[in-house]
Write an enzyme that holds these catalytic residues in place. Structure first.
Site, PDB file in Angstrom:
ATOM      1  N   GLU A  20      -3.633   7.358  -4.063  1.00  0.00           N
ATOM      2  CA  GLU A  20      -3.094   6.102  -3.535  1.00  0.00           C
ATOM      3  C   GLU A  20      -2.958   5.032  -4.595  1.00  0.00           C
ATOM      4  O   GLU A  20      -3.663   5.028  -5.602  1.00  0.00           O
ATOM      5  CB  GLU A  20      -3.923   5.587  -2.340  1.00  0.00           C
ATOM      6  CG  GLU A  20      -5.278   5.088  -2.701  1.00  0.00           C
ATOM      7  CD  GLU A  20      -6.028   4.456  -1.501  1.00  0.00           C
ATOM      8  OE1 GLU A  20      -5.753   4.793  -0.335  1.00  0.00           O
ATOM      9  OE2 GLU A  20      -6.898   3.626  -1.763  1.00  0.00           O
ATOM     10  N   TYR A  30       0.860  -1.193   0.000  1.00  0.00           N
ATOM     11  CA  TYR A  30       0.000   0.000   0.000  1.00  0.00           C
ATOM     12  C   TYR A  30       0.894   1.240   0.000  1.00  0.00           C
ATOM     13  O   TYR A  30       1.796   1.366   0.838  1.00  0.00           O
ATOM     14  CB  TYR A  30      -0.914   0.036   1.238  1.00  0.00           C
ATOM     15  CG  TYR A  30      -1.709   1.323   1.294  1.00  0.00           C
ATOM     16  CD1 TYR A  30      -2.976   1.398   0.739  1.00  0.00           C
ATOM     17  CD2 TYR A  30      -1.160   2.483   1.851  1.00  0.00           C
ATOM     18  CE1 TYR A  30      -3.682   2.574   0.736  1.00  0.00           C
ATOM     19  CE2 TYR A  30      -1.866   3.674   1.841  1.00  0.00           C
ATOM     20  CZ  TYR A  30      -3.123   3.717   1.286  1.00  0.00           C
ATOM     21  OH  TYR A  30      -3.812   4.892   1.268  1.00  0.00           O
TER      22      TYR A  30
END
Ligand code: GDP
Ligand code: MN
Length: 385
Positions: free
Chosen positions: A190, A102
């Protein structure tokens, strides 16, 4: 403002972040054509909707043949994911995933700075990781005065245990992500997952970007990325009418002047056991046409029982608002919803006199107005069953 994965990936690619080379399709035939262009198996077919968790919902599928492309594209196009119908799929070369990371950046209010977040637990929802194992998330502030520095990539790569030969590529991804975020005034950017491939490459498998609506006037080109089909139809209509409106799921339609008072009004409605149907700030002026548009907008939501006006006459004069509401009602002869109005401030007496012979219920205080709205809403509901 939210955008699709394929659009966010295009922005990242402009900033040298490696992405799979795919294209969007709106029909199974088009998906087949994109798969043919890609020319290798598997390909991945991904629903393009403004919500996360598409994988879990069955909106991300690998296809190893033309038949599977047809099958998955047909199944995903038209699928409902969290209330949104899929109208587009992204078809891309499948990635050989060794590890999912992530990597994100958000505007953090508490530190008043962009904050990079990184976790070796990628692929899953980061909120879940934050709740259960917060120590598995690294947070790094990007000081607005210095921007991104070499140490950011070093610390993040160490934390994520990126292999030595992939570090240069990882740094490039972080640079590209942070540049994309800063250049476009994002509130969030993201990559989840950022993938380490079997061959040792780093590639953005998914991408998400949200833009700060208040900064959009500085980025007119981003308007082209807007997809009204993904948004709440009443909010789209409100934006066209320049009304500051957010739809909620309650029963009391609120029309308020000032954003802070509008928030307070929703709290007071809740306090007295009611549910607000919306946030609406009509701002300083309350011209008849604007009020009429607000009334029509709110009452096209079938949940609404009653309208509660909460007006504080600071800059605006209460009598002008009263006149605006009366004119608006005169232009809407079939308007059948009860209206409660609390007017306080400049010329409130005059405003009350003007409304005396109208069907509008006058409340002396905000609390009284909220209570009366809740009561009228309940009465209307029990009358309709
Ligand atoms: P999301 O569920 O909406 O976040 O969609 P993602 O694009 O993140 O996809 C969800 C998951 O599908 C990823 O975490 C991967 O595990 C898997 N996935 C997506 N693309 C590929 C791919 O090209 N190859 C493989 N093997 N898995 C993929
Ligand atoms: Mn994802």
């Amino acid at each position: 403002m939210k955008i699709h994965e394929y659009q966010a990936k295009a922005i990242l690619a402009k900033h040298d972040v490696p992405i799979p080379k795919g294209r969007v399709a709106t029909t199974p035939e088009e998906a087949l054509a994109v798969a043919a262009e890609i020319g290798s198996w598997p390909v991945v077919i991904k629903a393009q909707v403004h919500v996360g968790g598409r994988g879990k919902a069955g909106g991300v599928k690998l296809a190893k043949s033309e038949d599977e492309v047809r099958e998955h594209a047909s199944a995903i196009l038209g699928m409902d994911i969290k209330g949104i119908t899929v109208r587009k799929v992204l078809v891309e070369p499948g990635i050989d995933i060794k590890h999912e990371i992530y990597l994100g950046i958000i505007l953090d209010r508490s530190t008043k700075a962009p904050v990079i977040m990184a976790s070796a637990e990628g692929g899953v929802e980061i909120e879940e990781v934050a709740k259960v194992t917060p120590e598995k998330i690294l947070k790094l502030i990007v000081p607005p005065t210095y921007g991104l520095r070499g140490y950011h990539a070093m610390i993040a790569a160490d934390f994520l245990e990126i292999p030595a030969d992939a570090r240069k590529m990882f740094k490039k991804v972080l640079d590209g992500l942070v540049d994309s975020f800063l250049e476009n005034d994002c509130s969030l950017a993201e990559i989840n997952p950022l993938v380490l491939t079997g061959a040792g490459h780093v590639i953005a498998c998914d991408a998400k970007m949200d833009f700060d609506d208040n900064a959009l006037p500085w980025h007119p080109a981003l308007e082209e990325l807007r997809d009204d089909g993904e948004e709440e139809p009443l909010e789209v209509e409100a934006r066209e009418k320049t009304l500051n409106y957010v739809r909620l799921d309650g029963r009391i339609g609120c029309i308020v002047n000032g954003a802070g008072l509008a928030m307070g009004t929703m709290d007071v409605v809740k306090h007295f056991g009611g549910t607000p149907a919306n946030f609406l700030d009509i701002g300083g002026g309350a011209k008849a046409q604007q009020v009429a548009e607000a009334l029509q907008l709110i009452t096209s939501d079938p949940h609404v029982d009653v309208i509660f006006f909460n007006i504080f006459g600071g800059i605006v004069r209460c009598d002008l608002v009263a006149q605006g509401v009366l004119d608006a009602l005169a232009s809407l002869p079939d308007f059948e919803y009860p209206i409660v109005m609390r007017l306080s401030g400049t010329n409130e007496e005059k405003a009350r006199q003007m409304l005396e012979n109208s069907p509008i219920h006058i409340a002396a205080t905000m609390a009284e107005g909220a209570q009366l709205s809740v009561k009228l809403s309940e009465e209307r509901r029990s009358a309709s069953v």
